[in-house]
Scaffold this motif. Structure first.
Motif: not given
Length: 57
Positions: A2-3, A39, A41, A56
Motif C-alpha cells: 500500500a501507499y 489501497c 497499489d 509505497p
C-alpha cells in the motif's frame, strides 16, 4: 504494498483523494491518509502529489 502519506510533508491539497480509483484516501488531522486495507497499489495518488509525500510502504 500500500501507499502511505508522510504527514510532515502533506500540504492537505486533496489532489490525491480525487485521483484514487477506489476512494481509499481521506482527511485525518489536517493531512491525507491512505487506508492500506483498501489501497490497490496503483500509484495514481503519488503521481499527482505536488509535495511528493506519498510513497509505497
Amino acid at each position: 504494498m500500500a501507499y502511505k502519506v508522510n504527514p510532515d510533508d502533506c500540504i492537505n491539497c486533496g489532489a490525491c483523494e480525487g485521483e484514487c480509483p477506489v476512494e481509499c484516501i481521506s482527511e485525518v488531522d489536517g493531512h491525507r491518509f491512505v487506508n492500506a486495507d483498501e489501497c490497490i497499489d496503483c500509484g495514481a495518488c503519488a503521481g499527482v502529489c505536488p509535495s511528493d509525500c506519498i510513497n509505497p510502504e
